[in-house]
Design an enzyme around this catalytic site. Structure first.
Site, PDB file in Angstrom:
ATOM      1  N   CYS A   2       0.802  -1.226   0.000  1.00 39.30           N
ATOM      2  CA  CYS A   2       0.000   0.000   0.000  1.00 39.30           C
ATOM      3  C   CYS A   2       0.839   1.282   0.000  1.00 39.30           C
ATOM      4  O   CYS A   2       1.848   1.379   0.687  1.00 39.30           O
ATOM      5  CB  CYS A   2      -0.891   0.033   1.230  1.00 39.30           C
ATOM      6  SG  CYS A   2      -1.927  -1.406   1.393  1.00 39.30           S
ATOM      7  N   TRP A  75      -3.001  -2.727  -1.624  1.00 41.39           N
ATOM      8  CA  TRP A  75      -2.613  -4.081  -2.027  1.00 41.39           C
ATOM      9  C   TRP A  75      -3.389  -4.995  -1.091  1.00 41.39           C
ATOM     10  O   TRP A  75      -3.153  -5.012   0.120  1.00 41.39           O
ATOM     11  CB  TRP A  75      -1.101  -4.247  -1.846  1.00 41.39           C
ATOM     12  CG  TRP A  75      -0.528  -5.492  -2.428  1.00 41.39           C
ATOM     13  CD1 TRP A  75      -0.099  -5.673  -3.728  1.00 41.39           C
ATOM     14  CD2 TRP A  75      -0.262  -6.727  -1.751  1.00 41.39           C
ATOM     15  NE1 TRP A  75       0.394  -6.938  -3.878  1.00 41.39           N
ATOM     16  CE2 TRP A  75       0.311  -7.609  -2.694  1.00 41.39           C
ATOM     17  CE3 TRP A  75      -0.462  -7.179  -0.449  1.00 41.39           C
ATOM     18  CZ2 TRP A  75       0.687  -8.913  -2.375  1.00 41.39           C
ATOM     19  CZ3 TRP A  75      -0.091  -8.477  -0.136  1.00 41.39           C
ATOM     20  CH2 TRP A  75       0.478  -9.324  -1.086  1.00 41.39           C
ATOM     21  N   ASN A 101      -1.842   1.030   5.954  1.00 40.22           N
ATOM     22  CA  ASN A 101      -0.956   0.039   5.348  1.00 40.22           C
ATOM     23  C   ASN A 101      -0.568  -0.915   6.465  1.00 40.22           C
ATOM     24  O   ASN A 101      -0.208  -0.476   7.552  1.00 40.22           O
ATOM     25  CB  ASN A 101       0.286   0.754   4.789  1.00 40.22           C
ATOM     26  CG  ASN A 101       1.337  -0.224   4.269  1.00 40.22           C
ATOM     27  OD1 ASN A 101       1.042  -1.388   4.031  1.00 40.22           O
ATOM     28  ND2 ASN A 101       2.556   0.256   4.100  1.00 40.22           N
ATOM     29  N   GLY A 102      -0.631  -2.238   6.194  1.00 43.34           N
ATOM     30  CA  GLY A 102      -0.245  -3.215   7.212  1.00 43.34           C
ATOM     31  C   GLY A 102      -1.408  -4.141   7.508  1.00 43.34           C
ATOM     32  O   GLY A 102      -2.379  -4.207   6.746  1.00 43.34           O
ATOM     33  N   LYS A 489      13.821 -13.651 -11.680  1.00 43.59           N
ATOM     34  CA  LYS A 489      13.456 -12.519 -12.556  1.00 43.59           C
ATOM     35  C   LYS A 489      12.461 -12.985 -13.608  1.00 43.59           C
ATOM     36  O   LYS A 489      11.482 -12.303 -13.909  1.00 43.59           O
ATOM     37  CB  LYS A 489      14.690 -11.928 -13.274  1.00 43.59           C
ATOM     38  CG  LYS A 489      15.637 -11.152 -12.415  1.00 43.59           C
ATOM     39  CD  LYS A 489      15.204  -9.723 -12.139  1.00 43.59           C
ATOM     40  CE  LYS A 489      14.583  -9.563 -10.777  1.00 43.59           C
ATOM     41  NZ  LYS A 489      15.397  -9.504  -9.633  1.00 43.59           N
ATOM     42  N   GLU A 492       8.911 -13.743 -12.072  1.00 45.03           N
ATOM     43  CA  GLU A 492       8.113 -12.590 -11.650  1.00 45.03           C
ATOM     44  C   GLU A 492       7.694 -11.715 -12.813  1.00 45.03           C
ATOM     45  O   GLU A 492       6.649 -11.072 -12.767  1.00 45.03           O
ATOM     46  CB  GLU A 492       8.802 -11.785 -10.551  1.00 45.03           C
ATOM     47  CG  GLU A 492      10.091 -11.129 -10.934  1.00 45.03           C
ATOM     48  CD  GLU A 492      10.740 -10.396  -9.758  1.00 45.03           C
ATOM     49  OE1 GLU A 492      10.035  -9.871  -8.904  1.00 45.03           O
ATOM     50  OE2 GLU A 492      11.991 -10.357  -9.719  1.00 45.03           O
ATOM     51  N   HIS A 508      21.003 -35.238  -9.941  1.00 45.13           N
ATOM     52  CA  HIS A 508      20.312 -35.825  -8.779  1.00 45.13           C
ATOM     53  C   HIS A 508      18.795 -35.654  -8.878  1.00 45.13           C
ATOM     54  O   HIS A 508      18.098 -35.793  -7.880  1.00 45.13           O
ATOM     55  CB  HIS A 508      20.842 -35.190  -7.486  1.00 45.13           C
ATOM     56  CG  HIS A 508      22.298 -35.441  -7.273  1.00 45.13           C
ATOM     57  ND1 HIS A 508      22.807 -36.676  -6.951  1.00 45.13           N
ATOM     58  CD2 HIS A 508      23.374 -34.612  -7.390  1.00 45.13           C
ATOM     59  CE1 HIS A 508      24.132 -36.596  -6.855  1.00 45.13           C
ATOM     60  NE2 HIS A 508      24.492 -35.358  -7.127  1.00 45.13           N
ATOM     61  N   LYS A 611       6.432  -3.856  -4.379  1.00 44.29           N
ATOM     62  CA  LYS A 611       7.853  -3.517  -4.279  1.00 44.29           C
ATOM     63  C   LYS A 611       8.357  -3.657  -2.854  1.00 44.29           C
ATOM     64  O   LYS A 611       9.456  -4.121  -2.614  1.00 44.29           O
ATOM     65  CB  LYS A 611       8.040  -2.073  -4.766  1.00 44.29           C
ATOM     66  CG  LYS A 611       9.468  -1.580  -4.741  1.00 44.29           C
ATOM     67  CD  LYS A 611      10.293  -2.269  -5.798  1.00 44.29           C
ATOM     68  CE  LYS A 611      11.751  -1.848  -5.783  1.00 44.29           C
ATOM     69  NZ  LYS A 611      12.574  -2.843  -6.495  1.00 44.29           N
TER      70      LYS A 611
HETATM   71  C1  F6R Z   1      12.640  -9.493  -6.843  1.00 43.17           C
HETATM   72  C2  F6R Z   1      12.496  -8.593  -5.728  1.00 43.17           C
HETATM   73  C3  F6R Z   1      12.151  -9.151  -4.398  1.00 43.17           C
HETATM   74  C4  F6R Z   1      12.885  -8.397  -3.285  1.00 43.17           C
HETATM   75  C5  F6R Z   1      12.431  -8.901  -1.905  1.00 43.17           C
HETATM   76  C6  F6R Z   1      13.184  -8.210  -0.793  1.00 43.17           C
HETATM   77  O1  F6R Z   1      12.991  -8.833  -8.009  1.00 43.17           O
HETATM   78  O2  F6R Z   1      12.630  -7.408  -5.872  1.00 43.17           O
HETATM   79  O3  F6R Z   1      12.419 -10.518  -4.327  1.00 43.17           O
HETATM   80  O4  F6R Z   1      14.254  -8.573  -3.448  1.00 43.17           O
HETATM   81  O5  F6R Z   1      11.066  -8.670  -1.756  1.00 43.17           O
HETATM   82  O6  F6R Z   1      12.973  -6.828  -0.832  1.00 43.17           O
HETATM   83  P1  F6R Z   1      13.912  -5.833  -0.048  1.00 43.17           P
HETATM   84  O7  F6R Z   1      15.269  -5.900  -0.688  1.00 43.17           O
HETATM   85  O8  F6R Z   1      13.276  -4.490  -0.220  1.00 43.17           O
HETATM   86  O9  F6R Z   1      13.947  -6.295   1.367  1.00 43.17           O
END
Ligand code: F6R
Length: 616
Positions: A2, A75, A101-102, A489, A492, A508, A611
């Site tokens: 959020c 979110w 948020n939370g 990558k 996602e 294995h 993010k």
């Molecule tokens: C993948 C990605 C996530 C973050 C993860 C940790 O591209 O961005 O896997 O790496 O959510 O986020 P931070 O680094 O903000 O703790």
């Protein structure tokens, strides 16, 4: 997750709030809403879907003019992404609007209490209870919204950032935070609240960090902070070091493409000022005396997702350079397995956002066990560095695309710096050896630039493979975490099956997955230095090829041994094996970005992802 914005000032609040929400779109969301205070009432609009949906609603049903407002991108956690569940939520009497948020963990109990008192709830959210509780509390405290917020917050458990406005106070915005992010922007005749500084950076670079369990009251000309009991608190002020243009696309089609291209600079900036003229490392930010560092008997890295992959690379570097044992643990698993740590353990928490709840909880647990925590973080003023004993900031600048790229490379750099510094202090390596690695590190931005020259060929490869059902990634040694990162990558962004394996593990089990023309991306270590590693992976490539799979090989310039077994070859410049992830990860980022583009996906905001993951 959020995004939250609050504004009080002289401008039209709606414009400021919606612009702020747009700048925080990258956090990931599935509905949006705004509320302004006008003529003694709250005017609210909210809509499921992207901001464009909200804007078209505002076009057909405009809000009243106002200079005080709040806005939210949601979110979904409790209740689906519907119009009714979108924030703001308004109390039944229409007196208070709240965004959140939370997760409020005791919401079911509070909901039942409200229902018993005859309150009819209009949504399935945990947030709505706060609006009703605030409205019920206001008469008891002379309509003081900040005091009502403090009383209500004391009743809540879980993680929350809350921001509220009152219908009959057109000049006040009140915020509160526990475990979720909230920063204050201090302007001239205007003030801001937001989940992160990007929301108000176009207006002011003066920011204030809010501590844990604090309530802030904003008017145009004042910012008052207290704890949940009303004791005044002094927030930490800081200047944001980047400007609004850093969080814009700057001519690129996507933020991700821009951020991939920014990696040479991000790496150079992260090295800047950390190496003295004699090639010695100067990491004052470690805030550990040499004596304390010498006492460390184990390093534990905690992180999630991409940051965890950086941690896996750190293990190879740390153990090789310092001879200290190093464990790397997914933060979400760490505190539930009763880990063996104590005051001699150095815990390294890696996080781009500095707000990842799993990592935050793991670091709190580590500190409770007396371990010393060093954060590696990209976001100034965020919670993880604030709660750590020391912090080494990466200087990637704002990372807007949900998929992490430049933050990953800078996390790797920070991990190398920590490992070398520990080796320097503990005397595991001679000064000239350290200086040599440091010189190699300093040359990496130039080499990453060279890797970026392969972007077009990697994009063409992705376009050719876009219909593949699955892609496998294999690597050995530090190439293994790179393989994991390449697969993450692709998952996602391209929403396809992708998996990374240690190349030696193929036989294995995973080798059964190989089938005709299945793309397998192989990260090949340097043939110089540890040539056994190289020989082993050349055998693995042959095993893959012999089973009809299509091999895409990432190999160093001049490595001809792999050429006969590569259907496609992507070259990276020569560099020491331990540093190779800084180069080999780049074509994999480009590949995933191009694959997602070819499939028509939203590269910057992949579905279901956020993010900054502020829930456990
Ligand atoms: C993948 C990605 C996530 C973050 C993860 C940790 O591209 O961005 O896997 O790496 O959510 O986020 P931070 O680094 O903000 O703790």
């Amino acid at each position: 997750m959020c995004g939250i914005v609050g504004y009080v000032g002289e401008k039209q609040a709606l414009q400021v709030v919606v612009d702020g929400l747009r700048r925080m779109e990258y956090r990931g969301y599935d509905s949006a809403g705004v509320a302004v205070v006008a003529d003694g009432r709250l005017d609210v609009r909210k809509k499921a879907g992207k901001l464009a949906n909200l804007e078209s609603l505002l076009g057909s049903d405009p809000l009243a003019q106002s200079t005080t407002g709040i806005g939210h991108t949601r979110w979904a956690t409790h209740g689906g992404p519907t119009d009714a569940n979108a924030h703001p939520h308004v109390s039944a009497d229409g007196s208070v609007a709240v965004i959140h948020n939370g997760i409020i963990e005791n919401f079911a109990e509070l909901r039942a209490e409200l229902a018993a008192a005859g309150v009819v709830l209009a949504s399935d959210t945990d947030t709505e209870v706060v609006a009703h509780l605030l409205a019920a509390t206001l008469p008891e405290v002379g309509d003081d919204l900040a005091e009502a917020m403090r009383i209500v917050c004391r009743r809540l458990s879980g993680a929350f950032t809350l921001v509220a406005v009152r219908a009959d106070r057109p000049d006040v915005v009140v915020g509160a935070r526990r475990n979720s992010p909230l920063v204050v922007g201090r302007g001239d005749g205007e003030n801001f609240l937001a989940s992160d500084v990007s929301a108000f950076i176009a207006h002011t670079r003066h920011a204030l960090e809010l501590g844990q369990d604090q309530v802030v009251t904003l008017t145009r000309d004042s910012i008052v902070v207290t704890d949940f009991d009303g004791t005044p608190a002094t927030p930490n002020a800081y200047e944001v070091t980047w400007d609004a243009s850093a969080a814009e696309k700057g001519g690129y089609d996507t933020f991700m493409a821009k951020e991939i291209a920014e990696q040479p600079k991000a790496v150079a900036d992260t090295l800047l000022g950390r190496i003295d003229v004699d090639g010695r490392l100067a990491l004052d930010e470690m805030r550990m005396t040499d004596g304390e560092l010498r006492e460390v008997d184990k390093v534990v890295v905690i992180a999630c997702g991409t940051a965890y992959h950086a941690g896996l690379v750190a293990k190879y570097a740390l153990e090789h350079w310092t001879r200290l044992p190093c464990e790397v643990e997914l933060a979400s698993e760490f505190r539930y397995r009763d880990p063996v740590i104590d005051r001699r353990t150095l815990v390294v928490a890696i996080s781009q956002s500095g707000e990842t709840m799993d990592t935050l909880m793991a670091l709190r647990y580590a500190r409770e066990q007396d371990a010393r925590v060093l954060a590696i973080c990209n976001t100034q003023g965020s919670t993880i560095p604030r709660e750590s004993d020391a912090v080494l900031y990466t200087h990637a600048g704002p990372e807007v695309a949900v998929a992490s790229t430049k933050a990953f490379l800078t996390q790797l750099v920070a991990c190398y710096l920590v490992a070398l510094y520990v080796a320097q202090v503990r005397g595991n390596k001679f000064g000239d050896e350290i200086a040599m690695v440091v010189r190699e590190l300093a040359d990496m931005p130039r080499k990453i630039d060279l890797v970026l020259d392969t972007t077009e060929e990697v994009e063409a490869l992705a376009a050719m493979l876009q219909d593949a059902r699955s892609v496998l990634f294999i690597g050995r040694h530090v190439g293994y975490p790179v393989a994991l990162e390449g697969a993450l990558k692709l998952k996602e962004l391209a929403y396809m099956h992708a998996e990374g394996f240690a190349a030696g593990e193929l036989k294995h089990g995973p080798i059964a997955l190989l089938e005709d023309r299945l793309p397998v991306i192989v990260v090949v270590p340097s043939p110089r230095g540890r040539s056994v590693l190289h020989e082993k992976i050349v055998s693995n490539v042959q095993e893959v090829r012999a089973r009809g799979a299509r091999t895409i090989v990432i190999a160093e310039e001049g490595d001809d041994a792999v050429v006969p077994y590569a259907d496609h070859l992507v070259r990276v410049p020569e560099c020491p094996t331990l540093l190779q992830p800084l180069l080999a990860a780049v074509p994999l980022q480009v590949f995933a970005c191009a694959m997602a583009t070819a499939k028509g996906h939203d590269v910057d905001q992949p579905r279901n992802l956020a993010k900054s993951v502020t829930v456990e």
